[in-house]
Design a protein around this motif. Structure first.
Motif, PDB file in Angstrom:
ATOM      1  N   CYS A   7     -46.395 -40.109  45.052  1.00  0.00           N
ATOM      2  CA  CYS A   7     -46.706 -38.694  45.169  1.00  0.00           C
ATOM      3  C   CYS A   7     -46.534 -38.206  46.609  1.00  0.00           C
ATOM      4  O   CYS A   7     -46.858 -38.921  47.550  1.00  0.00           O
ATOM      5  CB  CYS A   7     -48.143 -38.512  44.693  1.00  0.00           C
ATOM      6  SG  CYS A   7     -48.730 -36.831  44.716  1.00  0.00           S
ATOM      7  N   VAL A   9     -48.056 -35.663  47.968  1.00  0.00           N
ATOM      8  CA  VAL A   9     -49.247 -35.016  48.511  1.00  0.00           C
ATOM      9  C   VAL A   9     -49.928 -35.967  49.491  1.00  0.00           C
ATOM     10  O   VAL A   9     -50.049 -37.164  49.218  1.00  0.00           O
ATOM     11  CB  VAL A   9     -50.212 -34.566  47.400  1.00  0.00           C
ATOM     12  CG1 VAL A   9     -51.476 -33.940  47.992  1.00  0.00           C
ATOM     13  CG2 VAL A   9     -49.542 -33.568  46.470  1.00  0.00           C
ATOM     14  N   CYS A  12     -52.187 -39.250  49.031  1.00  0.00           N
ATOM     15  CA  CYS A  12     -52.140 -39.672  47.638  1.00  0.00           C
ATOM     16  C   CYS A  12     -51.114 -40.799  47.491  1.00  0.00           C
ATOM     17  O   CYS A  12     -49.997 -40.695  47.987  1.00  0.00           O
ATOM     18  CB  CYS A  12     -51.763 -38.497  46.740  1.00  0.00           C
ATOM     19  SG  CYS A  12     -51.773 -38.929  45.000  1.00  0.00           S
ATOM     20  N   CYS A  42     -47.648 -36.885  41.430  1.00  0.00           N
ATOM     21  CA  CYS A  42     -48.203 -37.809  40.451  1.00  0.00           C
ATOM     22  C   CYS A  42     -48.744 -36.979  39.284  1.00  0.00           C
ATOM     23  O   CYS A  42     -48.792 -35.756  39.337  1.00  0.00           O
ATOM     24  CB  CYS A  42     -49.310 -38.637  41.080  1.00  0.00           C
ATOM     25  SG  CYS A  42     -50.722 -37.662  41.597  1.00  0.00           S
ATOM     26  N   HIS A  45     -51.686 -34.631  40.295  1.00  0.00           N
ATOM     27  CA  HIS A  45     -51.299 -33.467  41.070  1.00  0.00           C
ATOM     28  C   HIS A  45     -50.381 -32.534  40.288  1.00  0.00           C
ATOM     29  O   HIS A  45     -50.371 -31.332  40.516  1.00  0.00           O
ATOM     30  CB  HIS A  45     -50.662 -33.904  42.396  1.00  0.00           C
ATOM     31  CG  HIS A  45     -51.693 -34.285  43.417  1.00  0.00           C
ATOM     32  ND1 HIS A  45     -51.765 -35.538  43.972  1.00  0.00           N
ATOM     33  CD2 HIS A  45     -52.713 -33.559  43.923  1.00  0.00           C
ATOM     34  CE1 HIS A  45     -52.794 -35.551  44.816  1.00  0.00           C
ATOM     35  NE2 HIS A  45     -53.385 -34.378  44.802  1.00  0.00           N
TER      36      HIS A  45
HETATM   37 ZN   LIG Z   1     -50.782 -37.184  43.850  1.00  0.00          ZN
END
Ligand SMILES: [Zn+2]
Length: 65
Positions: A7, A9, A12, A42, A45
């Protein structure tokens, strides 16, 4: 480097589930998303993203009534 898709983010480390454009992602995650043109999200998210974008589209409310 071996490509291990995680991911995009910040902080993460969950495996990537969907790939979207950076612009779209930054609308929801702001500065917490790291990438250039495409970013990976992911599952968790991705759901967060879907939820946030759905909230924006008030015009589509009639579909649910
Ligand atoms: Zn994520």
């Amino acid at each position: 480097m071996a490509s291990k898709d995680v991911c995009s983010v910040k902080d993460c480390i969950e495996p990537s589930y969907k790939s979207i454009s950076f612009d779209e992602a930054s609308k929801v995650f702001g500065g917490d998303v790291i990438g250039k043109r495409r970013v990976r999200l992911c599952k968790r998210h991705w759901k967060e993203y879907k939820k946030a974008t759905k909230r924006d589209r008030r015009l589509e409310r009639w579909r649910w009534g």
